[in-house]
Design a protein around this motif. Sequence first.
Motif, mmCIF file in Angstrom:
data_model
loop_
_atom_site.group_PDB
_atom_site.id
_atom_site.type_symbol
_atom_site.label_atom_id
_atom_site.label_comp_id
_atom_site.label_asym_id
_atom_site.label_seq_id
_atom_site.Cartn_x
_atom_site.Cartn_y
_atom_site.Cartn_z
ATOM 1 N N ARG A 259 0.813 -1.216 0.000
ATOM 2 C CA ARG A 259 0.000 0.000 0.000
ATOM 3 C C ARG A 259 0.848 1.268 0.000
ATOM 4 N NH1 ARG A 259 -0.681 -1.773 5.489
ATOM 5 N NH2 ARG A 259 -0.401 -0.148 7.067
ATOM 6 N N TYR A 260 2.145 1.126 0.245
ATOM 7 C CA TYR A 260 3.046 2.272 0.225
ATOM 8 C C TYR A 260 3.853 2.332 -1.071
ATOM 9 C CZ TYR A 260 1.840 1.915 5.130
ATOM 10 O OH TYR A 260 1.149 1.808 6.305
ATOM 11 N N ASP B 264 4.215 3.571 9.749
ATOM 12 C CA ASP B 264 3.033 3.247 8.947
ATOM 13 C C ASP B 264 1.923 4.270 9.155
ATOM 14 O OD1 ASP B 264 4.360 1.019 8.075
ATOM 15 O OD2 ASP B 264 3.073 -0.426 9.092
ATOM 16 N N ASP C 205 0.203 6.398 6.126
ATOM 17 C CA ASP C 205 -1.220 6.258 5.824
ATOM 18 C C ASP C 205 -1.916 7.613 5.812
ATOM 19 O OD1 ASP C 205 -1.145 3.522 5.485
ATOM 20 O OD2 ASP C 205 -1.618 3.085 7.574
ATOM 21 N N ARG D 188 -5.475 7.765 3.930
ATOM 22 C CA ARG D 188 -6.134 6.534 4.348
ATOM 23 C C ARG D 188 -6.345 6.550 5.853
ATOM 24 N NH1 ARG D 188 -1.840 2.787 1.026
ATOM 25 N NH2 ARG D 188 -2.735 3.081 -1.061
ATOM 26 N N ASP E 14 -5.754 5.749 9.512
ATOM 27 C CA ASP E 14 -4.478 5.557 10.181
ATOM 28 C C ASP E 14 -4.275 4.114 10.589
ATOM 29 O OD1 ASP E 14 -4.229 8.258 9.954
ATOM 30 O OD2 ASP E 14 -4.381 8.684 12.099
ATOM 31 N N SER E 15 -3.030 3.641 10.443
ATOM 32 C CA SER E 15 -2.641 2.412 11.121
ATOM 33 C C SER E 15 -2.714 2.670 12.614
ATOM 34 C CB SER E 15 -1.230 2.011 10.714
ATOM 35 O OG SER E 15 -1.145 1.741 9.333
#
Length: 341
Positions: A73-74, A326, A330, A335, A337-338
């Motif tokens: 995702r990164y 992370d 995010d 997105r 947040d982790s």
Amino acid sequence: MTTRLLQRWAGVVLAGLLAPALVTAATAVPAWSPDDAGGASVASVAERARKDPRLTRPLHLDDRLPATGQERRYRRIAQTPQAIWYAPEQHPTSSLAAAVSDQVVRATATRSTPVLVLYAIPDRDCGQHSGGGLRGAAAYRAYVRAFARGLGTRSKALVVVEPDAIALIGQPDCADTAARLKMLRFAVTRIARTGAWAYLDAGHSAWTPYDGRARLLKRAGIAQARGFSTNVANFRPLPDERAYATGLRRELARIGVKGARYVVDTSRNGAAAPVVGDVINPTWARLGPAPKRRFQDGLDATLWIKHPGESDGAVNGGNAAGQWCDLLADRLLGRADSPSC
């Protein structure tokens, strides 16, 4: 990595390098770029472009960025060219020349332009989250010499010189202004001799007051450099930075430094507007415009100098400065947040 205090945002509150033969004592004469072509013939423009690959080659994408090897995702971050930072904590003087040379060789092999950051000045970040650097001017000069050796004698790199070092002048833990400016002048001059385009950092549009910053840049040797950098590791929108840089170029010209060019860090300035009071690992920040060679109205390029996903410090859920997180990546991607770093 470099951080910002609230007052810097609030209003009460954060460069062709020339071959030395092209520089006079007080006036920079920048290397050619497309928007300076004027009445030059098509043939002469093409010839100059062939002589300096920085005008046409893409920016180098290193496969060892902090986002490399993270979850898929990164990937957007990992696959975007970014600057590589050199500081004594990660690259001691004894191994620095080899590390810089390795980066240059990698970029040459892929026919791309490397972007490097020198970040080693004594009293770096003036005791804040990214505090550190070398102990004393002699150690700094040795570090700069090693950095320059790594660049070689015909360097085609872009080098950002000491983020925040000019804008922090006047802070309590950075009191020796003359010594700091002398070290910066030494660094810029040495890097200039390699052929690299050096950009002496000039803070950002909201790091006020900046009356007198042009004179500090001149004393720090900007006449030997391609120009200056802005917004490194910060979040100011590109229009704000362009307006700031335009004014700063005007001030530099007024005091005899003509033709200075600039680059802007757009790694984290994609939000519509900054939020006052939330400036270290900000919850509102988003990825900014992708790196791009521009060569227009003094702007050489937008760059990702700060590594998106790296922490500014232990604030807003972040971990230690310069570490991957992370949660922060995010946020920048917009997105959820982790739960943590």
